[in-house]
Design a protein around this motif. Structure first.
Motif, PDB file in Angstrom:
ATOM      1  N   ARG A  35      -7.437  -9.526  20.632  1.00 56.78           N
ATOM      2  CA  ARG A  35      -7.469  -8.118  21.139  1.00 56.78           C
ATOM      3  C   ARG A  35      -6.918  -6.963  20.595  1.00 56.78           C
ATOM      4  N   TRP A  36      -5.602  -6.794  20.220  1.00 52.15           N
ATOM      5  CA  TRP A  36      -4.375  -5.978  19.841  1.00 52.15           C
ATOM      6  C   TRP A  36      -5.250  -6.349  18.806  1.00 52.15           C
ATOM      7  N   ALA A  37      -4.800  -6.350  17.835  1.00 54.42           N
ATOM      8  CA  ALA A  37      -5.589  -6.361  16.092  1.00 54.42           C
ATOM      9  C   ALA A  37      -6.630  -5.597  15.882  1.00 54.42           C
ATOM     10  N   LEU A  38      -7.514  -6.060  16.470  1.00 50.89           N
ATOM     11  CA  LEU A  38      -9.245  -5.435  16.004  1.00 50.89           C
ATOM     12  C   LEU A  38      -9.101  -4.539  17.396  1.00 50.89           C
ATOM     13  N   ILE A  39      -8.650  -3.817  18.276  1.00 52.61           N
ATOM     14  CA  ILE A  39      -9.365  -2.293  19.492  1.00 52.61           C
ATOM     15  C   ILE A  39      -7.612  -1.532  19.063  1.00 52.61           C
ATOM     16  N   GLU A  40      -6.206  -1.972  19.106  1.00 50.99           N
ATOM     17  CA  GLU A  40      -5.110  -0.607  18.987  1.00 50.99           C
ATOM     18  C   GLU A  40      -5.460  -1.103  17.497  1.00 50.99           C
ATOM     19  N   ASN A  41      -5.368  -1.967  16.445  1.00 49.47           N
ATOM     20  CA  ASN A  41      -4.479  -1.686  15.492  1.00 49.47           C
ATOM     21  C   ASN A  41      -5.678  -1.962  14.549  1.00 49.47           C
ATOM     22  N   TRP A  42      -6.597  -1.974  14.813  1.00 51.27           N
ATOM     23  CA  TRP A  42      -7.892  -1.815  13.486  1.00 51.27           C
ATOM     24  C   TRP A  42      -8.117  -0.929  12.110  1.00 51.27           C
ATOM     25  N   GLN A  43      -7.519  -0.413  12.452  1.00 51.20           N
ATOM     26  CA  GLN A  43      -6.738   0.649  11.332  1.00 51.20           C
ATOM     27  C   GLN A  43      -5.826  -0.625   9.832  1.00 51.20           C
ATOM     28  N   SER A  45      -5.179  -3.614  10.613  1.00 52.07           N
ATOM     29  CA  SER A  45      -5.734  -4.847  10.170  1.00 52.07           C
ATOM     30  C   SER A  45      -6.531  -4.569   9.221  1.00 52.07           C
ATOM     31  N   TRP A  46      -7.865  -3.824   8.784  1.00 56.64           N
ATOM     32  CA  TRP A  46      -8.289  -3.729   7.778  1.00 56.64           C
ATOM     33  C   TRP A  46      -7.396  -3.374   6.566  1.00 56.64           C
ATOM     34  N   VAL A  47      -6.963  -2.622   6.752  1.00 61.08           N
ATOM     35  CA  VAL A  47      -5.614  -2.162   5.461  1.00 61.08           C
ATOM     36  C   VAL A  47      -5.232  -3.573   4.750  1.00 61.08           C
TER      37      VAL A  47
END
Length: 544
Positions: A35-43, A45-47
């Protein structure tokens, strides 16, 4: 609306029982992390995911390519691993330059790309790439030196015959492999990069490691700055190294220059722009003030063409102190002011020396050392050293106009970008009031209808071009009561001019006694009485 938090309100209880909020089981922890990686740090994460996939694809592609070559029969997986790591090194040596191209990032920050790319993490990404380069070097150099070179030297005549044409039908010795162009350039890059990486570590860069003389010169910002410029030589050696590869003869297969040529050109243009602009943006010092808490402020004339947004920062250089050191500082003046101001806290050698040069104990311009600066030709008519500017550069706070309600939280000297925002909001309020007064006067004149319509259209157009925040809440948390002197003038000005209550300011002083202490209770009583009677806070000396 102005507000001061009572000093006796405890904050210790707020942090109680926080441990119960942490997930207990592994499943809950994994869910929390996702949840932390996808919602709060999705930018981020994808980079990072895209970067990892690119490295994995390049490594696998080069690994499989060399696995089907005859050299694999001689050197085995040592060769394929070394070549796969080399391909990731090419990519990372190209990418590591882009996060430090500040002008390019500042331009991109104003585009829609800011919604998908976390430009604020450019330095962290730069460090992450550096770590990946270190891992790639270990795999590449280690496999060459320890594994595939010995296997090549000790190979049987039958196996060596498979790749004899690549070595002019003569089996090389280990000394010849290491002493050739490939070996010398590779080892030279290894030494230079190890030296630069070591001095860039936190222990050396922030002078946390105390070394005896003369080795103490290897610590501090100067050592980090100069050692990092060794990478210019590293890139030259990298191009040479990539042009004299073993087992590769066609120039189309020597792809090192293809990876790094465009990033090098972008970085060269970046440095050229910064160098030329810094000579053009030479600031004249108008006023220097010595403030409590090892802080001093500099008010400078705004160079022609220097445009910035509130929340951005600039770099300062004092050639008389160091002709190479540039240090970043947030701008505390607003774009509408006819001057530039910065507040600097003395936390390092350079800032301490700059304070000694510019100020004395009374906060006035210092006379010590002016004869030395005059000889260097680096002073103005007041005898103060010349300052060079570079910038402005983008920062997260510059996007404040995209929001209707602002929550600004500053800790100590970290409140400097928000002071610029408050100044800008105050100037905007003044502009709106002036426009309102002008419209009222125009409506009384003979051509009232036509003039009023024109002024309303102009005002509407301006509002569309520049969105303004409706309200702002500024929370400033500081440890020392003397810190309130830093921005006392701005706070009083906001308190006097903000008639509509659009800006709320909250001061928090953390160096107080706990609730129930007689001293804290007495201070609170006196504070409340004084503010109620005179409208001035006894601790900050302001109306806040």
């Amino acid at each position: 609306m102005n507000y001061s938090r009572p000093l006796s309100i405890p904050s210790g209880g707020w942090s109680q029982n926080l441990s119960s909020l942490k997930p207990k089981s592994i499943v809950h922890r994994l869910t929390h992390f996702v949840r932390w990686a996808l919602i709060e740090n999705w930018q981020r994460s994808w980079v990072l995911l895209l970067w990892f996939l690119a490295m994995a694809c390049l490594f696998s592609w080069k690994f499989k390519q060399y696995k089907h070559k005859a050299a694999f029969q001689v050197m085995g997986y040592c060769l394929t691993t070394a070549k796969g790591a080399a391909e990731t090194l090419k990519l990372n040596m190209a990418l590591i330059l882009l996060p430090v191209c500040r002008n390019m990032l500042t331009v991109l920050r104003s585009t829609r790309a800011r919604f998908f790319i976390p430009f604020d993490d450019n330095i962290n990404f730069h460090k992450t790439i550096a770590f990946a380069i270190a891992v790639g070097i270990i795999l590449h150099v280690g496999n060459h030196m320890i594994c595939d070179f010995p296997r090549l030297v000790n190979s049987s005549p039958e196996k060596f015959a498979l790749i004899a044409s690549d070595f002019h039908d003569k089996k090389p010795t280990y000394k010849e492999l290491v002493g050739g162009v490939e070996g010398v350039t590779g080892i030279s890059m290894l030494i230079l990069m190890a030296f630069a990486f070591t001095l860039a570590s936190k222990l050396f860069r922030k002078n946390q490691l105390k070394l005896p003389s003369p080795f103490n010169r290897l610590t501090g910002f100067n050592a980090f700055w100069f050692s990092h410029h060794l990478f210019g030589l590293v890139y030259i050696l990298l191009i040479i190294h990539g042009s004299f590869l073993f087992l590769v003869h066609k120039w189309t297969h020597k792809t090192t220059w293809m990876y790094i040529s465009v990033p090098i050109l972008i970085y060269a243009a970046e440095r050229s722009l910064r160098s030329g602009r810094s000579e053009h943006y030479s600031a004249k010092i108008i006023k220097v003030s010595n403030l409590p808490g090892d802080v001093f402020s500099i008010i400078m004339s705004k160079p022609n063409g220097f445009k910035y947004r509130s929340g951005q920062y600039l770099f300062l250089q004092c050639p008389s102190i160091s002709p190479f050191e540039w240090h970043p500082f947030s701008v505390t003046s607003s774009p509408g002011d006819d001057y530039l101001s910065v507040h600097i806290r003395t936390v390092g050698d350079w800032t301490k020396e700059l304070k000694e040069v510019l100020t004395d104990d009374n906060g006035s311009a210092c006379t010590i050392g002016r004869a030395k600066f005059r000889k260097l030709g680096e002073v103005n008519s007041k005898g103060l050293p010349k300052l060079l500017l570079d910038g402005p550069y983008g920062a997260p706070a510059q996007d404040y106009r995209n929001y209707d309600v602002l929550l600004l939280v500053g800790l100590g000297i970290g409140a400097t970008p928000f002071i610029s925002i408050l100044r800008d909001l105050l100037n905007n309020n003044r502009t709106l009031e002036d426009q309102t007064d002008s419209n009222t006067e125009t409506s009384i004149s003979g051509d009232s209808l036509l003039s009023l319509a024109s002024s309303k259209m102009a005002s509407t157009t301006e509002k569309k071009k520049s969105r303004r925040a409706k309200s702002a809440n500024f929370y400033w948390v500081t440890r020392e009561p003397g810190s309130f002197e830093w921005f006392k003038g701005v706070m009083n000005e906001v308190a006097e001019m903000d008639h509509k209550g659009q800006i709320e300011m909250h001061n928090y002083l953390t160096s107080v006694y706990e609730e129930g202490d007689a001293r804290s209770t007495l201070i609170t009583m006196v504070q409340a009485l004084t503010h109620a009677k005179h409208g001035v806070d006894i601790l900050s000396g302001t109306r806040v």
